[in-house]
Scaffold this motif. Structure first.
Motif, mmCIF file in Angstrom:
data_model
loop_
_atom_site.group_PDB
_atom_site.id
_atom_site.type_symbol
_atom_site.label_atom_id
_atom_site.label_comp_id
_atom_site.label_asym_id
_atom_site.label_seq_id
_atom_site.Cartn_x
_atom_site.Cartn_y
_atom_site.Cartn_z
ATOM 1 N N LEU A 82 0.878 -1.172 0.000
ATOM 2 C CA LEU A 82 0.000 0.000 0.000
ATOM 3 C C LEU A 82 0.916 1.224 0.000
ATOM 4 C CD1 LEU A 82 -3.023 0.723 0.206
ATOM 5 C CD2 LEU A 82 -2.784 0.681 2.690
ATOM 6 N N LEU A 83 0.737 2.073 -1.010
ATOM 7 C CA LEU A 83 1.651 3.210 -1.162
ATOM 8 C C LEU A 83 0.863 4.518 -1.145
ATOM 9 C CD1 LEU A 83 4.699 3.431 -3.441
ATOM 10 C CD2 LEU A 83 2.961 5.171 -3.738
ATOM 11 N N GLY A 84 1.417 5.522 -0.454
ATOM 12 C CA GLY A 84 0.721 6.810 -0.357
ATOM 13 C C GLY A 84 1.011 7.691 -1.552
ATOM 14 N N ALA A 85 2.162 8.323 -1.563
ATOM 15 C CA ALA A 85 2.521 9.218 -2.667
ATOM 16 C C ALA A 85 4.034 9.350 -2.722
ATOM 17 C CB ALA A 85 1.889 10.587 -2.463
ATOM 18 N N VAL A 86 4.515 9.615 -3.917
ATOM 19 C CA VAL A 86 5.959 9.719 -4.120
ATOM 20 C C VAL A 86 6.280 11.008 -4.857
ATOM 21 C CG1 VAL A 86 7.942 8.687 -5.286
ATOM 22 C CG2 VAL A 86 6.203 7.215 -4.264
ATOM 23 N N LEU A 100 12.734 10.179 -7.486
ATOM 24 C CA LEU A 100 11.931 9.318 -6.602
ATOM 25 C C LEU A 100 10.863 8.568 -7.388
ATOM 26 C CD1 LEU A 100 11.375 11.805 -3.638
ATOM 27 C CD2 LEU A 100 13.051 9.964 -3.771
ATOM 28 N N GLU A 101 10.199 9.271 -8.310
ATOM 29 C CA GLU A 101 9.150 8.624 -9.096
ATOM 30 C C GLU A 101 9.741 7.454 -9.888
ATOM 31 O OE1 GLU A 101 9.734 11.783 -8.740
ATOM 32 O OE2 GLU A 101 7.936 13.031 -8.795
ATOM 33 N N ARG A 102 10.896 7.690 -10.525
ATOM 34 C CA ARG A 102 11.493 6.624 -11.341
ATOM 35 C C ARG A 102 12.145 5.561 -10.465
ATOM 36 N NH1 ARG A 102 13.490 11.042 -13.947
ATOM 37 N NH2 ARG A 102 15.578 10.603 -13.183
ATOM 38 N N LEU A 104 11.621 4.728 -7.301
ATOM 39 C CA LEU A 104 10.794 3.977 -6.358
ATOM 40 C C LEU A 104 9.542 3.434 -7.052
ATOM 41 C CD1 LEU A 104 10.151 2.963 -3.566
ATOM 42 C CD2 LEU A 104 9.346 5.231 -2.927
ATOM 43 N N LEU A 105 8.673 4.343 -7.499
ATOM 44 C CA LEU A 105 7.391 3.890 -8.044
ATOM 45 C C LEU A 105 7.561 3.096 -9.338
ATOM 46 C CD1 LEU A 105 4.423 4.014 -7.492
ATOM 47 C CD2 LEU A 105 4.309 6.216 -8.640
ATOM 48 N N LEU A 106 8.287 3.664 -10.294
ATOM 49 C CA LEU A 106 8.449 2.951 -11.565
ATOM 50 C C LEU A 106 9.303 1.697 -11.374
ATOM 51 C CD1 LEU A 106 8.766 5.631 -14.410
ATOM 52 C CD2 LEU A 106 6.783 4.820 -13.173
ATOM 53 N N LEU A 118 -4.868 -0.456 -12.912
ATOM 54 C CA LEU A 118 -6.330 -0.475 -12.987
ATOM 55 C C LEU A 118 -6.885 0.720 -12.224
ATOM 56 C CD1 LEU A 118 -8.523 -2.535 -13.949
ATOM 57 C CD2 LEU A 118 -8.496 -3.446 -11.635
ATOM 58 N N ARG A 119 -7.683 1.541 -12.912
ATOM 59 C CA ARG A 119 -8.193 2.755 -12.284
ATOM 60 C C ARG A 119 -9.700 2.893 -12.542
ATOM 61 N NH1 ARG A 119 -3.138 7.056 -13.005
ATOM 62 N NH2 ARG A 119 -1.813 5.938 -11.543
ATOM 63 N N PRO A 120 -10.504 2.575 -11.530
ATOM 64 C CA PRO A 120 -11.963 2.642 -11.714
ATOM 65 C C PRO A 120 -12.518 4.034 -11.388
ATOM 66 C CG PRO A 120 -11.429 1.594 -9.612
ATOM 67 C CD PRO A 120 -10.122 2.034 -10.216
ATOM 68 N N GLY A 252 -2.548 6.757 -20.444
ATOM 69 C CA GLY A 252 -3.311 6.327 -19.270
ATOM 70 C C GLY A 252 -3.058 7.220 -18.067
ATOM 71 N N ASP A 253 -1.819 7.639 -17.901
ATOM 72 C CA ASP A 253 -1.472 8.529 -16.784
ATOM 73 C C ASP A 253 -2.268 9.830 -16.904
ATOM 74 O OD1 ASP A 253 -0.263 9.881 -14.722
ATOM 75 O OD2 ASP A 253 1.780 9.720 -15.480
ATOM 76 N N ILE A 254 -2.264 10.393 -18.112
ATOM 77 C CA ILE A 254 -2.917 11.696 -18.322
ATOM 78 C C ILE A 254 -4.447 11.560 -18.287
ATOM 79 C CG2 ILE A 254 -3.188 13.613 -19.943
ATOM 80 C CD1 ILE A 254 -0.291 12.835 -20.953
ATOM 81 N N PHE A 284 -0.999 -0.973 -4.398
ATOM 82 C CA PHE A 284 -2.235 -0.192 -4.419
ATOM 83 C C PHE A 284 -1.918 1.227 -3.963
ATOM 84 C CE2 PHE A 284 -2.855 -4.617 -4.103
ATOM 85 C CZ PHE A 284 -3.917 -4.879 -4.956
ATOM 86 N N GLU A 285 -2.403 2.219 -4.712
ATOM 87 C CA GLU A 285 -2.045 3.613 -4.395
ATOM 88 C C GLU A 285 -3.117 4.565 -4.892
ATOM 89 O OE1 GLU A 285 0.969 5.373 -6.885
ATOM 90 O OE2 GLU A 285 0.559 3.980 -8.496
ATOM 91 N N PRO A 286 -3.332 5.668 -4.168
ATOM 92 C CA PRO A 286 -4.192 6.708 -4.731
ATOM 93 C C PRO A 286 -3.536 7.281 -5.979
ATOM 94 C CG PRO A 286 -3.125 7.465 -2.702
ATOM 95 C CD PRO A 286 -2.776 6.019 -2.859
ATOM 96 N N VAL A 287 -4.357 7.730 -6.934
ATOM 97 C CA VAL A 287 -3.805 8.282 -8.175
ATOM 98 C C VAL A 287 -3.090 9.610 -7.914
ATOM 99 C CG1 VAL A 287 -4.459 9.201 -10.452
ATOM 100 C CG2 VAL A 287 -5.513 7.083 -9.623
HETATM 101 N N1 GGG Z 1 0.279 7.891 -5.548
HETATM 102 C C1 GGG Z 1 0.648 8.290 -6.816
HETATM 103 C C2 GGG Z 1 1.929 9.044 -6.901
HETATM 104 O O1 GGG Z 1 2.687 9.150 -5.969
HETATM 105 N N2 GGG Z 1 2.148 9.571 -8.100
HETATM 106 C C3 GGG Z 1 3.331 10.255 -8.446
HETATM 107 C C4 GGG Z 1 3.617 10.144 -9.910
HETATM 108 O O2 GGG Z 1 4.191 11.043 -10.495
HETATM 109 N N3 GGG Z 1 3.244 9.050 -10.530
HETATM 110 C C5 GGG Z 1 3.483 8.806 -11.894
HETATM 111 C C6 GGG Z 1 2.730 7.629 -12.373
HETATM 112 O O3 GGG Z 1 1.743 7.233 -11.795
HETATM 113 O O4 GGG Z 1 3.142 7.074 -13.383
#
Ligand code: GGG
Length: 356
Positions: A82-86, A100-102, A104-106, A118-120, A252-254, A284-287
């Motif tokens: 479960l992830l909050g925001a990056v 950080l986005e690249r 950690l998240l990517l 998946l984004r409902p 999809g992001d946009i 799982f993360e908020p958009v």
């Molecule tokens: N919880 C979403 C988040 O932290 N988003 C930061 C972000 O820039 N995400 C890019 C992406 O979803 O591809």
């Protein structure tokens, strides 16, 4: 067994399993919205064994690392993440932009092969699209996000920057197949491919052919195609036409930020980064992102995080709890005072926890 004897049912049932969940609060409002999501999960009666991972801007500034291999290996052993925001504050000089986005998240999406994002979206009363009910399936490991490209003569007046878009037949087809299966399972069996085939002739051609090939296996699903620019107009004017949308990583992001805005606000938009084969934990993360400008003020809406946690519970097969959380969110949204904009982050979390 005598008539009065109680059958041995409790022992026959499987003992409830505690799910091992990695919690990455991350940056800005991430930790505070996740605190509300976890409050709601607990109120729904689901026991989680949580491990908090201190990752994000502060971790990078104190260690010089975004995500080390040992932490990645530990994350791989969890049941879900479960992830909050990056992301650092906009204009931050201490953290390089996008690191950080690249990192950690990517990286998590790539390393865990979370190929479906998946984004409902369900339109809320008073929103631009109150009758809409659609899902976006965003390809999550390829496209321009794959990191192909580079600089030539960087820093000179003649410098060149290229950013390739990676589209593999394997990667596109598995994502499209997931979208068809999802569309087939919904009451309106409709799937729209969104791309820009008139201009992006190579990637668009591969996506169109993969889409047509998979469509042959799903004769019961009605299909359509829209260019991404036209899809933006349709989303604003007739979002109720959409059932499931499948599209590439960048589109999809946009599109999903726009989808959030027209259905009640990005503060409601939830997402699941899925590995449908379940060989690794899904995330799982908020958009929404880190929103540093409102961090710590109590103004962040935790509903996107709460709905993301409900998606996680569905993935963990806690179907009843997931449904009760979703129903509680709808119930709160039906309360006219919710739209007064005066609810605090914890106030919204408490209201959902009480309803659940
Ligand atoms: N919880 C979403 C988040 O932290 N988003 C930061 C972000 O820039 N995400 C890019 C992406 O979803 O591809």
């Amino acid at each position: 067994m005598s008539e009065n004897e109680v059958p041995n049912r409790p022992e026959a049932r499987e003992a409830p399993r505690t799910h091992r969940v990695a919690v990455i609060g991350g940056d800005g409002i991430g930790p505070e919205v996740l605190a509300e999501a976890l409050k709601v999960v607990s109120a729904a009666g689901v026991e989680l064994s949580t491990t908090y991972y201190d990752l994000g801007a502060d971790h990078y500034l104190s260690t010089g690392e975004v995500l080390d291999d040992e932490t990645l290996a530990r994350l791989k052993s969890e049941d879900a993440i479960l992830l909050g925001a990056v992301g650092p504050p906009i204009g931050s000089s201490s953290v390089p932009s996008g690191l950080l986005e690249r990192g950690l998240l990517l990286r998590l999406r790539f390393e865990l092969d979370l190929y479906v994002n998946l984004r409902p979206f369900v339109g809320t009363p008073g929103s631009v699209a109150p009758r809409s009910d659609f899902v976006v399936v965003r390809e999550n490991t390829e496209g321009p996000y794959a990191g192909e490209g580079g600089f030539l003569r960087k820093g000179t007046p003649q410098e060149v920057a290229t950013q390739g878009s990676v589209n593999t037949r394997h990667g596109v087809e598995r994502c499209v197949r997931f979208a068809f299966a999802l569309a087939e399972s919904r009451p309106r069996r409709h799937l729209t491919l969104v791309h820009k085939t008139n201009v992006l002739q190579f990637a668009g051609d591969l996506w169109s052919r993969a889409f047509a090939a998979v469509a042959a296996d799903y004769p019961g699903v009605e299909t359509s195609y829209q260019h991404v620019d036209a899809a933006c107009i349709y989303l604003v004017e007739r979002a109720d036409r959409f059932g499931v949308i499948v599209t590439d990583n960048l589109f999809g992001d946009i599109l999903t930020d726009l989808a959030g805005a027209i259905t009640g606000g990005i503060g409601l938009a939830a997402s699941a980064n899925l590995n449908p084969a379940r060989t690794t934990p899904s995330l799982f993360e908020p958009v929404h992102g880190a929103a540093h400008d409102i961090a710590g003020t109590g103004a962040a809406n935790p509903l996107a995080a709460i709905r993301s946690a409900a998606m996680m519970l569905e993935y963990l097969n806690e179907l009843d709890a997931a449904k009760r959380i979703e129903a509680s969110v709808l119930d709160l949204q039906a309360d006219t005072t919710y739209w007064s904009n005066t609810w605090s982050t914890a106030g919204v979390g408490d209201a959902i926890a009480e309803r659940v």
